[in-house]
Write an enzyme that holds these catalytic residues in place. Structure first.
Site, PDB file in Angstrom:
ATOM      1  N   TYR B  33      96.619  14.103  39.012  1.00  0.00           N
ATOM      2  CA  TYR B  33      97.250  15.106  38.389  1.00  0.00           C
ATOM      3  C   TYR B  33      97.753  16.883  38.167  1.00  0.00           C
ATOM      4  O   TYR B  33      97.484  17.155  38.725  1.00  0.00           O
ATOM      5  CB  TYR B  33      95.873  14.788  36.992  1.00  0.00           C
ATOM      6  CG  TYR B  33      94.581  16.064  36.920  1.00  0.00           C
ATOM      7  CD1 TYR B  33      94.071  15.885  38.564  1.00  0.00           C
ATOM      8  CD2 TYR B  33      94.754  17.035  35.746  1.00  0.00           C
ATOM      9  CE1 TYR B  33      92.783  16.888  38.049  1.00  0.00           C
ATOM     10  CE2 TYR B  33      93.008  17.977  36.122  1.00  0.00           C
ATOM     11  CZ  TYR B  33      92.510  18.147  37.491  1.00  0.00           C
ATOM     12  OH  TYR B  33      91.278  18.444  37.751  1.00  0.00           O
ATOM     13  N   LYS B 146      93.844  17.291  44.016  1.00  0.00           N
ATOM     14  CA  LYS B 146      93.949  17.145  42.530  1.00  0.00           C
ATOM     15  C   LYS B 146      94.218  15.567  41.624  1.00  0.00           C
ATOM     16  O   LYS B 146      94.602  15.569  41.637  1.00  0.00           O
ATOM     17  CB  LYS B 146      94.465  18.247  42.022  1.00  0.00           C
ATOM     18  CG  LYS B 146      94.295  19.098  40.610  1.00  0.00           C
ATOM     19  CD  LYS B 146      94.682  20.215  40.397  1.00  0.00           C
ATOM     20  CE  LYS B 146      94.693  20.419  38.669  1.00  0.00           C
ATOM     21  NZ  LYS B 146      93.722  21.122  37.882  1.00  0.00           N
ATOM     22  N   GLU B 178      83.343  26.459  44.283  1.00  0.00           N
ATOM     23  CA  GLU B 178      83.550  26.839  43.500  1.00  0.00           C
ATOM     24  C   GLU B 178      83.332  26.588  41.893  1.00  0.00           C
ATOM     25  O   GLU B 178      82.232  25.887  42.517  1.00  0.00           O
ATOM     26  CB  GLU B 178      85.305  26.853  43.087  1.00  0.00           C
ATOM     27  CG  GLU B 178      85.102  24.546  43.260  1.00  0.00           C
ATOM     28  CD  GLU B 178      86.201  23.810  43.625  1.00  0.00           C
ATOM     29  OE1 GLU B 178      87.766  24.652  44.021  1.00  0.00           O
ATOM     30  OE2 GLU B 178      86.666  22.955  43.552  1.00  0.00           O
ATOM     31  N   LEU B 202      89.649  23.547  45.203  1.00  0.00           N
ATOM     32  CA  LEU B 202      90.931  23.338  45.072  1.00  0.00           C
ATOM     33  C   LEU B 202      91.928  24.525  45.424  1.00  0.00           C
ATOM     34  O   LEU B 202      91.207  25.618  45.049  1.00  0.00           O
ATOM     35  CB  LEU B 202      91.196  23.118  43.591  1.00  0.00           C
ATOM     36  CG  LEU B 202      92.467  22.758  43.078  1.00  0.00           C
ATOM     37  CD1 LEU B 202      92.672  20.909  43.401  1.00  0.00           C
ATOM     38  CD2 LEU B 202      92.025  22.576  41.827  1.00  0.00           C
TER      39      LEU B 202
END
Lengths: 282, 282
Positions: B33, B146, B178, B202
């Protein structure tokens, strides 16, 4: 033949069943599932599957919209309508529909299950073996939750197939844990060995049954990590899952493994499992 | 106001949009996505988002059903119809619909995107801080994809909220990687530091922009693992994401972090980012 699905209390043809694109199962993999085998039109070990569903749901803080008892009764009604002999039930529970946001919404969970026909299991002597391919385990660390976040399993399985195998077996450092959609067992001497349930291993229902059955064929059930070289050189090696029961392993990364046919002790375990299935689904 | 969705080539009200319960996005988290911010009715860094979509899709072996150029044109048409000033586009690509089986099916992918209004971003001086809570990273090892297999992120975020924070920051051994839906940056001396992209991080678009902007405020961009104590004691600390731009961190596991207000250098980075946004969405 029409396949039927029970979805949030309604029974409709499976081909017409949809969920909102804002169902959290679709946008966040925010859900859990179960697969239950049907024999003689009856679900095998349904109670154990529903108990695991509740544990998985609790593990991700979803409250099922009905009790296991109610769910069992609804599954029974769907099975009457489906009237299958051999098949399976696929059941999925998600956190429900809400505008996309990581934060848990106040919403009603989505619950669905459908029945699907499967070919009858072959006779034990005709059960097909599987070829395993090792894949480094890149999955998350709560594999004891039977979640729908299966992308890593899907990728591993397809990597195995691309490399001439049927199923992926996950390795972590020198140990083998489980497969992409099954548990792994080795018979070494008098022991039936499989990795303990936990961060990297799902509490398979067939796995549990075999640990119970072991003693009946003179094997000691042992739950401990298994190294890759132990697995490769085991006296007998097989995988277990709800839809496959037991499948003996013929190859490990392309190399034949012992004994080169369905092992005698494995077959005995399978025969006792079959007896149990026959008794409980008579 | 009706929200519109483009789904497999059709434009319909979002509230009516559904997918088959056998869409692999729903049963296997088998998809990827993107979220793109709209300013002044225009998507910001759309090309970068669509390039990342292609990388993510390639990472899980899904072939998008159209080129980035075609997709950009379709998104443009939806935006004309939606006529939002501030908002976002949510885009999802899955492997499509097929009878449930881990093995990749021969099927057409499901592609959808919808536009949703969001409140305009506040002035920089009025941007709300975030409180972070550390969570041991239990996610898979391909976080550079992702993917929609977001259950671990969802659980981490909600754990943070339950513990009085707004966002979870993942730790792995002594390092921080993260957050559940954002990247983490520390300013220490003359350096702007963030963890390298990879198994646990990411490639955030805002992350990338800030590394580019760093030099303009006299900071050296540095991609290296950051220890937890470095993060806690950094001169300035903030998170970045497409929908939040930059949010300064006020608390780390309940303790206030420096400088106790939106840091001067962080604010300068934010101002340059805002200039870029204004220029590119004019």
């Amino acid at each position: 033949m029409t396949e039927w699905i029970w979805i949030n209390g309604e029974v409709i043809p499976l081909s017409e069943a949809t969920v909102s694109i804002e169902d959290r199962g679709f946008q966040f993999a925010d859900g859990v599932y179960e697969v239950i085998r049907l024999y003689n039109g009856r679900p095998f070990t349904l109670d154990q599957h529903l108990a695991r569903l509740e544990r998985s749901a609790r593990g991700i803080e979803i409250v099922p919209p009905m009790s296991a008892t109610q769910l069992k009764s609804e599954i029974g009604k769907l099975l009457s309508r489906a009237s299958l002999h051999d098949g399976m039930i696929y059941l999925q529970l998600t956190r429900g529909v809400a505008p996309r946001n990581h934060i848990f919404p106040q919403t009603k969970p989505t619950l669905l299950f459908y029945a699907r026909e499967l070919p009858p299991m072959p006779e034990i002597d005709r059960c097909e073996p599987v070829k395993l391919r090792t894949v480094v385990d890149e999955r998350w660390k709560r594999c004891w939750v039977k979640s729908i976040a299966l992308l890593p399993n899907v990728l591993a399985k397809n990597y195995a197939i691309t490399n001439g195998a049927d199923e992926a077996v996950f390795t972590e450092y020198d140990c083998v844990t489980e497969c992409s959609a099954s548990n792994l067992f080795a018979i070494i001497g008098k022991e039936l060995i499989t990795h303990p349930v936990g961060p990297k291993v799902l509490p398979g229902i067939t796995r549990m049954l075999l640990l119970d059955i072991a003693a009946a064929v003179g094997l000691k059930p042992v739950e401990r990590p298994l190294t890759e070289s132990e697995a490769e050189t085991a006296d007998e090696l097989f995988i277990t899952s709800t839809t496959r029961e037991i499948a003996w392993v013929s190859h490990w990364n392309g190399k034949p493994v012992s004994p080169g046919h369905y092992g005698e002790k494995s077959k005995k375990l399978h025969a006792i499992l079959r007896d149990k299935i026959a008794r409980e689904t008579a």
